[in-house]
Design an enzyme around this catalytic site. Structure first.
Site, PDB file in Angstrom:
ATOM      1  N   GLU A   1       0.819  -1.218   0.000  1.00 11.23           N
ATOM      2  CA  GLU A   1       0.000   0.000   0.000  1.00 11.23           C
ATOM      3  C   GLU A   1       0.850   1.265   0.000  1.00 11.23           C
ATOM      4  OE1 GLU A   1       1.577  -0.191   3.796  1.00 11.23           O
ATOM      5  OE2 GLU A   1       0.519  -1.812   2.799  1.00 11.23           O
ATOM      6  N   ASP A   2       2.053   1.193   0.568  1.00 13.97           N
ATOM      7  CA  ASP A   2       2.904   2.382   0.636  1.00 13.97           C
ATOM      8  C   ASP A   2       3.293   2.873  -0.757  1.00 13.97           C
ATOM      9  OD1 ASP A   2       4.409   0.107   0.185  1.00 13.97           O
ATOM     10  OD2 ASP A   2       5.836   0.467   1.808  1.00 13.97           O
ATOM     11  N   TYR A   3       3.638   1.938  -1.648  1.00 15.62           N
ATOM     12  CA  TYR A   3       4.008   2.317  -3.019  1.00 15.62           C
ATOM     13  C   TYR A   3       2.850   3.012  -3.727  1.00 15.62           C
ATOM     14  CZ  TYR A   3       4.939   1.815  -8.006  1.00 15.62           C
ATOM     15  OH  TYR A   3       5.080   2.069  -9.355  1.00 15.62           O
TER      16      TYR A   3
END
EC number: 2.4.1.80
Length: 394
Positions: free
Chosen positions: A235-237
């Protein structure tokens, strides 16, 4: 014959281009580290006027360092922030740790959320959703459970959040701990990882890990909020991509995101690297080509062959010299990220460096072999593009 010669010339040219690119990465990351990391950030605004921040802290399980790591967030020197502790399971021992800290620091604006909210396959997003929905400040700081901070960490990050910046992130590193597994992690996060991470960000590629990220909540909401990223494991990307796609810039904190997990081993490190590689391959298929040739031993062989083809230099002599130069520059990089004296000897560094470099091909092939990952007590099958589906035991 002419076709073979042409192919060899092309391979030689590729080898020299690879040499230039990789050593530019070395120099960029070392120079950036020396100029930016571990420096006191310039105060962009008066302390009393710093904007409020909502800290979202996903927790699962307990390790020997959890309470000490969490406590550093209750001791931040910052005028206005809230701590939102998120635990998925009602029987998780982390709940007692949270309650102990809530009782010890009654003057800190902190709350505990238990149960999460199922909105997708990403367990971290599911865990954070209730806290995200009630976060009261415009800046959201998502920070993993294994991270520890110092009193001015948040002030440093907010000072990086200038007018056109939408996301501030910290370079992942590892705290000084005992044992060879800790040394191995520290060598990786002080050499190979920052070389790629820093050079990517310096050249405009959006490379962000979600260990410690400060983001504008209104920008995330424009992208659909946290729920929009629940279909992804990484999810960070995709959060970083959504922020960049809306024209916002990124900035890196002068302080590293200091990982201080109390549970670590060589097998855990290896499993983590395989999982990360699987995610990169599925999100960015070019990783299949770029990642192996960016590692020391493979790159040295390719460049050594190119030097032999053009200059008739001995391949093995070049290979050894190139690896030695890489080894030395990695040590310089590591010392820069550490910002002080290392807790292990040069011999420990040499052994850990060699083992880490030797593991890279095995890690890469293992990632290619099996497209499923295990994360936070779940198993997932990755799909091209970064989405995933949960594998349910029947």
């Amino acid at each position: 014959m002419a076709l073979l010669d042409l192919a060899q010339e092309g391979m030689a040219l590729f080898g020299f281009v690879l040499f230039v690119v990789l050593w530019l990465m070395h120099f960029m990351s070392i120079i950036y580290t020396r100029l930016h990391l571990n420096k006191k950030a310039t105060d962009k605004q008066p302390y009393s006027k710093l904007p409020g921040v909502s800290l979202l802290k996903p927790l699962k399980g307990v390790d020997p360092n959890l309470i000490n790591n969490l406590e550093t967030f209750f001791e931040l020197d910052y005028p206005k922030y809230e701590v939102l502790l998120c635990v998925q399971d009602h029987d998780d021992p982390a709940i007692e740790v949270c309650k102990k800290l809530l009782g010890k620091y009654p003057n800190v604006d902190a709350r505990l959320f238990i149960g999460g909210k199922k909105v997708g396959i990403n367990p971290k997003i599911n865990n954070l959703m209730p806290a995200y929905e009630v976060a009261k400040y415009d800046l959201i700081w998502i920070c993993d459970s294994g991270i520890r901070v110092i009193p001015d960490t948040l002030t440093d990050m907010v000072n990086q959040m200038t007018e056109r910046v939408g996301l501030v992130h910290g370079l992942p590193y590892v705290a000084d701990r005992q044992g060879f597994a800790a040394t191995l992690e520290q060598v990786y996060f002080g050499t190979s990882h920052p070389r790629s991470y820093i050079s990517a960000n310096v050249t405009g590629f959006k490379c962000v890990t979600g260990m410690s990220c400060l983001m504008r909540k209104d920008v995330l909401d424009q992208a659909g909020g946290l729920i929009a990223f629940a279909q992804y494991i990484a999810e960070d990307y995709f959060m970083a991509k959504a922020i960049a796609d809306r024209g916002w810039k990124f900035s890196m904190s002068t302080q590293v995101a200091m990982q201080n997990s109390g549970s670590y081993s060589i097998s855990q490190f290896q499993s983590r690297m395989i999982r990360w590689t699987k995610l990169r391959i599925n999100m960015l298929p070019a990783t299949i080509i770029c990642e192996p040739i960016s590692e020391c031993f493979v790159a040295s062989l390719i460049i050594g062959w190119a030097a032999h083809h053009v200059f008739r230099w001995d391949i093995m002599v070049f290979f050894m010299c190139h690896c030695l130069a890489w080894f030395i520059f990695d040590y310089i990089q590591l010392r820069g990220v550490q910002g002080g004296t290392l807790c292990f000897s040069k011999l420990d560094y040499a052994v850990a460096w060699f083992i880490r470099e030797s593991m890279t091909i095995y890690i890469f092939l293992s990632a290619l072999w099996d497209p499923t990952i295990s994360w936070r007590a779940g198993r997932y099958r990755l799909r091209c593009g970064g989405t995933a589906e949960e594998i349910l035991d029947v």
